[in-house]
Design a protein around this motif. Structure first.
Motif, mmCIF file in Angstrom:
data_model
loop_
_atom_site.group_PDB
_atom_site.id
_atom_site.type_symbol
_atom_site.label_atom_id
_atom_site.label_comp_id
_atom_site.label_asym_id
_atom_site.label_seq_id
_atom_site.Cartn_x
_atom_site.Cartn_y
_atom_site.Cartn_z
ATOM 1 N N SER A 164 0.666 -1.273 -0.161
ATOM 2 C CA SER A 164 -0.039 0.098 0.050
ATOM 3 C C SER A 164 1.077 1.448 -0.145
ATOM 4 C CB SER A 164 -1.073 -0.079 1.239
ATOM 5 O OG SER A 164 -1.786 1.036 1.248
ATOM 6 N N PRO A 165 1.445 1.488 -1.203
ATOM 7 C CA PRO A 165 2.592 2.536 -1.079
ATOM 8 C C PRO A 165 1.902 4.027 -0.817
ATOM 9 C CG PRO A 165 2.360 1.687 -3.304
ATOM 10 C CD PRO A 165 1.549 0.692 -2.294
ATOM 11 N N ASP A 166 0.687 4.177 -1.139
ATOM 12 C CA ASP A 166 0.200 5.475 -0.844
ATOM 13 C C ASP A 166 -0.026 5.747 0.557
ATOM 14 O OD1 ASP A 166 0.580 6.167 -3.573
ATOM 15 O OD2 ASP A 166 -1.692 5.323 -3.963
ATOM 16 N N THR A 167 -0.013 4.576 1.467
ATOM 17 C CA THR A 167 -0.392 4.979 2.736
ATOM 18 C C THR A 167 0.659 5.553 3.626
ATOM 19 O OG1 THR A 167 -1.999 2.878 2.895
ATOM 20 C CG2 THR A 167 -0.878 3.524 4.898
ATOM 21 N N LEU A 168 0.439 6.365 4.374
ATOM 22 C CA LEU A 168 1.300 7.000 5.226
ATOM 23 C C LEU A 168 1.820 6.400 6.428
ATOM 24 C CD1 LEU A 168 -0.107 10.857 5.346
ATOM 25 C CD2 LEU A 168 1.771 10.031 3.870
ATOM 26 N N VAL A 169 3.131 6.203 6.856
ATOM 27 C CA VAL A 169 3.731 5.729 8.001
ATOM 28 C C VAL A 169 3.787 6.483 8.985
ATOM 29 C CG1 VAL A 169 5.424 4.042 9.041
ATOM 30 C CG2 VAL A 169 4.593 3.689 6.574
ATOM 31 N N VAL A 170 3.009 6.475 10.194
ATOM 32 C CA VAL A 170 3.116 7.343 11.381
ATOM 33 C C VAL A 170 3.585 6.760 12.476
ATOM 34 C CG1 VAL A 170 1.799 9.058 12.911
ATOM 35 C CG2 VAL A 170 1.283 8.758 10.243
ATOM 36 N N VAL A 171 4.774 7.318 12.955
ATOM 37 C CA VAL A 171 5.434 6.496 14.106
ATOM 38 C C VAL A 171 5.364 7.317 15.530
ATOM 39 C CG1 VAL A 171 7.682 5.814 15.016
ATOM 40 C CG2 VAL A 171 7.059 5.601 12.665
ATOM 41 N N ASP A 172 4.615 6.841 16.367
ATOM 42 C CA ASP A 172 4.648 7.312 17.919
ATOM 43 C C ASP A 172 5.946 7.101 18.270
ATOM 44 O OD1 ASP A 172 4.469 8.120 20.134
ATOM 45 O OD2 ASP A 172 2.331 7.391 20.485
ATOM 46 N N GLY A 173 6.987 8.168 18.458
ATOM 47 C CA GLY A 173 8.109 7.830 18.985
ATOM 48 C C GLY A 173 8.569 8.695 20.267
ATOM 49 N N VAL A 174 7.398 9.035 21.041
ATOM 50 C CA VAL A 174 7.583 9.807 22.264
ATOM 51 C C VAL A 174 8.643 9.112 23.107
ATOM 52 C CG1 VAL A 174 6.453 10.651 24.238
ATOM 53 C CG2 VAL A 174 5.175 10.863 22.006
ATOM 54 N N CYS A 175 8.572 7.832 23.374
ATOM 55 C CA CYS A 175 9.350 6.979 24.280
ATOM 56 C C CYS A 175 10.628 6.467 23.477
ATOM 57 C CB CYS A 175 8.479 6.030 25.211
ATOM 58 S SG CYS A 175 9.340 5.467 26.565
ATOM 59 N N ALA A 176 10.687 6.746 22.354
ATOM 60 C CA ALA A 176 11.696 6.072 21.412
ATOM 61 C C ALA A 176 12.597 7.071 21.009
ATOM 62 C CB ALA A 176 10.973 5.281 20.288
ATOM 63 N N THR A 177 12.374 8.337 20.223
ATOM 64 C CA THR A 177 13.117 8.996 19.549
ATOM 65 C C THR A 177 14.390 9.424 20.239
ATOM 66 O OG1 THR A 177 11.306 10.053 18.520
ATOM 67 C CG2 THR A 177 13.357 11.258 18.195
ATOM 68 N N ALA A 178 15.648 9.106 19.800
ATOM 69 C CA ALA A 178 17.001 9.528 20.442
ATOM 70 C C ALA A 178 17.348 8.142 21.163
ATOM 71 C CB ALA A 178 16.961 10.766 20.917
#
Length: 391
Positions: A164-178
């Motif tokens: 589904s290449p048109d689908t947007l991938v949304v990442v909740d990275g609040v406790c992950a980023t960095a």
């Protein structure tokens, strides 16, 4: 980089807010400063640029707005999803459910693909869901703070490209980023939602959302107006671009001191070896913590190393011990930890945060945390090494 542990107060070793360096605290305590001050304009511009480095992108647009991590949910739902559109939410706990609720608030038709407690969805199930209908977006919590489960962001991105290449991938990275490995451009992520007070190492108060050019194109092509005022990216995009160009533009007052603090934290984060060094430090720290949990005879909520976060650890307690009795004993030994928050299971586990400077600096915080936890568990009646936790 090294620093000594504080002696006058307990260490805050929950899954955020996190301990901060003395230089970050100093940056946060600057006198009242206008958002038009050249020093602030420079700091704000640097923050936007450095956030790209942290998530691994050349072209995506960071939005740096006063608010909590949860505000990033509203930003994403309001700007990218129109009423009636389908969103697939991969839920691994409390925060996956919250993101689904937020999407529904803005009119999305949400399909919740829930994992068993302590696990994540098999990729085959996700692929099946993506083939079943067209989704505007799929969301994945890279770390669900309620369980310490690590989402498979790279795997989800690969499936979206295939099915589904048109689908947007949304990442909740609040406790992950960095803390957790993420390569925005290389993997094909469209949105990362995060916040200042976790592994980014600054005080609470800044909602950070990094948005791909593909997603900005979706915003530009909306058929209906954005159903929000404060979180409308059409209002914020000129502000972000202006500050990055070191020019002042106004929509709403930025959190000046917190942005100074975040800029200082990002400087420290990227100073020695960049993000690869940061990721490796979190991984080493996580191995130590998980080994200690095993030595206590306990099990993590995450069912295997492959699905375990490196930023934090959630630990099942034996039936005879509750967080209500354990946490005060930890605090008496100089460590503030967190209880569970997963509905129906909150009384059965506790959580330790080991991200930010706890992982990246030689400050002894992990030693203090593990010693305090072992002693508090023993005082609560656990015979270290002989317990069989209730699952």
């Amino acid at each position: 980089m090294s620093s000594s542990a504080p002696t006058s107060r307990p260490l805050c070793l929950i899954p955020g807010p996190v301990e901060m360096s003395s230089t970050v605290l100093q940056a946060h305590s600057t006198p009242a400063t206008a958002h038009t001050d050249p020093k602030f304009v420079e700091a704000f511009g640097q923050v936007i640029e450095k956030l790209r480095t942290v998530v691994g992108t050349e072209s995506a647009q960071p939005f740096v707005i006063a608010g909590s991590g949860t505000l990033g949910w509203d930003q994403t739902a309001a700007n990218l999803v129109e009423a009636g559109e389908n969103v697939l939410v991969l839920s691994n706990g409390y925060f996956g459910e919250g993101l689904a609720d937020c999407m529904e608030t803005y009119g999305a038709q949400v399909t919740r693909l829930r994992a068993e407690i302590g696990n994540r969805q098999p990729l085959a199930e996700i692929a099946q869901a993506l083939r079943a209908k067209k989704y505007k977006a799929v969301t994945v919590s890279q770390v669900d703070t309620s369980t310490g489960v690590l989402g498979d962001v790279k795997g989800v991105c690969e499936l979206v490209r295939e099915h589904s290449p048109d689908t947007l991938v949304v990442v909740d990275g609040v406790c992950a980023t960095a803390a957790e490995r993420l390569y925005f451009d290389a993997w094909g992520v469209d949105v990362v939602i995060t916040a200042s007070q976790k592994a980014l190492g600054a005080p609470p108060g800044i909602s950070v959302v990094v948005v791909s050019q593909k997603a900005l194109g979706v915003l530009a092509g909306r058929k209906t107006p954005v159903p929000a005022y404060y979180v409308n990216w059409n209002r914020w995009l000129p502000i972000m671009r202006s500050y990055e160009e070191r020019a002042v533009k106004y929509f709403a007052t930025p959190c000046v001191q917190t942005i100074f603090a975040l800029n200082t934290s990002l400087n420290e984060l990227l100073a020695d070896g960049g993000m690869e060094s940061v990721f490796a430090a979190h991984e080493r720290t996580s191995v130590r913590v998980k080994a200690a949990v095993a030595s206590w005879g306990l099990k993590t909520v995450a069912v295997s190393p492959e699905v375990s976060a490196t930023a934090m650890t959630a630990v099942w307690l034996p039936e005879s011990i509750t967080p209500a009795e354990l946490l005060p004993r930890l605090k008496a030994r100089g460590v503030v930890a967190a209880g569970g928050i997963l509905s129906g299971y909150a009384h059965r586990y506790f959580r330790l945060g080991h991200m930010g400077i706890t992982a990246t600096q030689d400050n002894g915080y992990v030693d203090i945390m593990l010693k305090a936890a072992g002693e508090a568990l023993e005082e609560s009646g656990l015979a270290i090494g002989s317990s069989s936790p209730r699952l």
